[in-house]
Design a protein around this motif. Structure first.
Motif, PDB file in Angstrom:
ATOM      1  N   MET A 197      81.593  61.174  50.953  1.00 19.52           N
ATOM      2  CA  MET A 197      81.702  60.334  49.762  1.00 19.52           C
ATOM      3  C   MET A 197      80.810  60.921  48.665  1.00 19.52           C
ATOM      4  O   MET A 197      79.691  61.361  48.938  1.00 19.52           O
ATOM      5  CB  MET A 197      81.276  58.897  50.086  1.00 19.52           C
ATOM      6  N   THR A 198      81.306  60.932  47.447  1.00 21.06           N
ATOM      7  CA  THR A 198      80.521  61.419  46.316  1.00 21.06           C
ATOM      8  C   THR A 198      80.173  60.262  45.395  1.00 21.06           C
ATOM      9  O   THR A 198      80.886  59.253  45.341  1.00 21.06           O
ATOM     10  CB  THR A 198      81.284  62.487  45.520  1.00 21.06           C
ATOM     11  N   GLY A 199      79.068  60.405  44.685  1.00 14.54           N
ATOM     12  CA  GLY A 199      78.665  59.333  43.782  1.00 14.54           C
ATOM     13  C   GLY A 199      77.510  59.741  42.887  1.00 14.54           C
ATOM     14  O   GLY A 199      77.014  60.872  42.951  1.00 14.54           O
ATOM     15  N   THR A 200      77.093  58.800  42.077  1.00 14.41           N
ATOM     16  CA  THR A 200      75.992  58.999  41.141  1.00 14.41           C
ATOM     17  C   THR A 200      75.087  57.780  41.166  1.00 14.41           C
ATOM     18  O   THR A 200      75.579  56.634  41.205  1.00 14.41           O
ATOM     19  CB  THR A 200      76.521  59.206  39.710  1.00 14.41           C
ATOM     20  N   THR A 201      73.795  57.999  41.161  1.00 14.34           N
ATOM     21  CA  THR A 201      72.817  56.918  41.091  1.00 14.34           C
ATOM     22  C   THR A 201      71.854  57.213  39.949  1.00 14.34           C
ATOM     23  O   THR A 201      71.280  58.304  39.886  1.00 14.34           O
ATOM     24  CB  THR A 201      72.018  56.783  42.396  1.00 14.34           C
ATOM     25  N   ILE A 202      71.699  56.242  39.064  1.00 17.29           N
ATOM     26  CA  ILE A 202      70.717  56.358  37.990  1.00 17.29           C
ATOM     27  C   ILE A 202      69.516  55.508  38.363  1.00 17.29           C
ATOM     28  O   ILE A 202      69.652  54.303  38.618  1.00 17.29           O
ATOM     29  CB  ILE A 202      71.302  55.900  36.644  1.00 17.29           C
ATOM     30  N   GLY A 221      87.540  55.789  48.538  1.00 16.25           N
ATOM     31  CA  GLY A 221      87.853  57.037  49.233  1.00 16.25           C
ATOM     32  C   GLY A 221      87.288  57.055  50.637  1.00 16.25           C
ATOM     33  O   GLY A 221      87.925  57.559  51.570  1.00 16.25           O
ATOM     34  N   ALA A 222      86.070  56.495  50.824  1.00 14.81           N
ATOM     35  CA  ALA A 222      85.482  56.428  52.161  1.00 14.81           C
ATOM     36  C   ALA A 222      86.304  55.526  53.068  1.00 14.81           C
ATOM     37  O   ALA A 222      86.536  55.845  54.248  1.00 14.81           O
ATOM     38  CB  ALA A 222      84.040  55.928  52.074  1.00 14.81           C
ATOM     39  N   LEU A 223      86.753  54.394  52.548  1.00 17.40           N
ATOM     40  CA  LEU A 223      87.585  53.486  53.347  1.00 17.40           C
ATOM     41  C   LEU A 223      88.903  54.154  53.737  1.00 17.40           C
ATOM     42  O   LEU A 223      89.404  53.969  54.851  1.00 17.40           O
ATOM     43  CB  LEU A 223      87.858  52.213  52.558  1.00 17.40           C
ATOM     44  N   ARG A 224      89.460  54.928  52.823  1.00 20.25           N
ATOM     45  CA  ARG A 224      90.704  55.631  53.147  1.00 20.25           C
ATOM     46  C   ARG A 224      90.487  56.631  54.282  1.00 20.25           C
ATOM     47  O   ARG A 224      91.333  56.766  55.168  1.00 20.25           O
ATOM     48  CB  ARG A 224      91.212  56.355  51.900  1.00 20.25           C
ATOM     49  N   GLY A 227      90.636  55.066  57.576  1.00 22.16           N
ATOM     50  CA  GLY A 227      91.886  54.377  57.831  1.00 22.16           C
ATOM     51  C   GLY A 227      91.869  52.894  57.496  1.00 22.16           C
ATOM     52  O   GLY A 227      92.752  52.145  57.947  1.00 22.16           O
ATOM     53  N   ALA A 228      90.922  52.443  56.729  1.00 20.91           N
ATOM     54  CA  ALA A 228      90.837  51.020  56.386  1.00 20.91           C
ATOM     55  C   ALA A 228      91.840  50.626  55.315  1.00 20.91           C
ATOM     56  O   ALA A 228      92.243  49.463  55.223  1.00 20.91           O
ATOM     57  CB  ALA A 228      89.412  50.675  55.912  1.00 20.91           C
ATOM     58  N   VAL A 229      92.214  51.576  54.481  1.00 20.82           N
ATOM     59  CA  VAL A 229      93.212  51.315  53.439  1.00 20.82           C
ATOM     60  C   VAL A 229      94.198  52.472  53.407  1.00 20.82           C
ATOM     61  O   VAL A 229      93.866  53.598  53.780  1.00 20.82           O
ATOM     62  CB  VAL A 229      92.561  51.154  52.039  1.00 20.82           C
ATOM     63  N   ASP A 230      95.412  52.184  52.977  1.00 20.84           N
ATOM     64  CA  ASP A 230      96.429  53.214  52.803  1.00 20.84           C
ATOM     65  C   ASP A 230      96.537  53.544  51.327  1.00 20.84           C
ATOM     66  O   ASP A 230      96.592  52.640  50.477  1.00 20.84           O
ATOM     67  CB  ASP A 230      97.785  52.727  53.317  1.00 20.84           C
ATOM     68  N   MET A 231      96.515  54.820  51.050  1.00 21.27           N
ATOM     69  CA  MET A 231      96.639  55.267  49.663  1.00 21.27           C
ATOM     70  C   MET A 231      97.973  55.990  49.514  1.00 21.27           C
ATOM     71  O   MET A 231      98.354  56.809  50.360  1.00 21.27           O
ATOM     72  CB  MET A 231      95.503  56.228  49.314  1.00 21.27           C
TER      73      MET A 231
END
Length: 234
Positions: A197-202, A221-224, A227-231
């Motif tokens: 998973m990618t992200g940004t923290t300020i 994206g992490a849930l996908r 397999g938690a969600v279908d994209m």
């Protein structure tokens, strides 16, 4: 190696000096090699003015010095000063942005699971803002509990800092998080899948401690990936 030039002069026309710097920035647009410029006055003598200009290297500084625009601005600067300005050329041998170091330590702590060390980097009044959380973390204990939840759900849990940008009291951290889904996560049974998973923290810091954090990351994206969600495939 970063190069810094200090220009020291005496003038009672500080406002004109600032306008001259604005003019220099405008005229060297697209050609300028300087990355940072500061004009400051001496608290003990308001006519004592210091200009500090930073460059990626000495060679880049010399390239800018040879610009005709720079020469014209320098002539105007001399006219504003009570006497010719003096120059100090510095090769930077150590440059530590301490707020960046605190933020790196924060990500090291939550990656290694040294939860007791959170008090070393987070202020007692720490709070964070996360669009993926209905209940925002408003204490170190709440932040610790969330990180523990991720560690329980993902083995090999680790943050890698890809980039950091610091300005004033804030540090922007761009990161990549990885782990293996070996424990239950928000009701989802372990899948043994690798997750990235990618992200940004300020972060906002005060007195060397993190006061606030704003998180933005690809949770969907992490849930996908587990397999938690279908994209839909495009």
């Amino acid at each position: 190696m970063t190069f810094v030039q200090i220009i020291d002069c005496k003038t009672d026309r500080v406002d004109d000096m600032n306008r001259l710097l604005d003019k220099w920035v405008e005229q060297t647009h697209g050609k300028r090699t300087a990355t940072h410029a500061t004009v400051a006055t001496d608290r003990a003598d308001k006519h004592h003015v210091i200009e500090i200009v930073e460059f990626p290297s000495y060679e880049e500084a010399m390239r800018q010095s040879n610009l005709p625009e720079t020469n014209r601005i320098f002539e105007e600067m001399v006219a504003l000063c009570d006497m010719p300005p003096t120059f100090t050329d510095l090769d930077v041998v150590r440059d530590e942005q301490l707020n960046k170091m605190v933020c790196r330590r924060f990500f090291d702590v939550i990656s290694t699971g040294e939860f007791d060390a959170l008090e070393q980097v987070l202020d007692s009044g720490y709070r964070e803002f996360d669009p993926n959380n209905e209940e925002q973390n408003t204490s170190i204990d709440m932040a610790r509990a969330e990180v523990q939840m991720y560690h329980a759900a993902f083995s090999d849990f680790r943050f890698t800092l890809d980039d950091q940008i610091a300005e004033g009291d804030k540090v922007c951290n761009r990161w990549t998080w990885t782990g293996t889904h070996t424990g239950e996560f928000i009701g989802i049974a372990p899948t043994k899948r690798k997750v990235t998973m990618t992200g940004t923290t300020i972060h906002r810091l005060e007195n060397g401690m993190i006061q606030e954090a704003w998180w933005s990351y690809d949770f969907l994206g992490a849930l996908r990936q587990i397999g938690a969600v279908d994209m839909p495939q495009g």
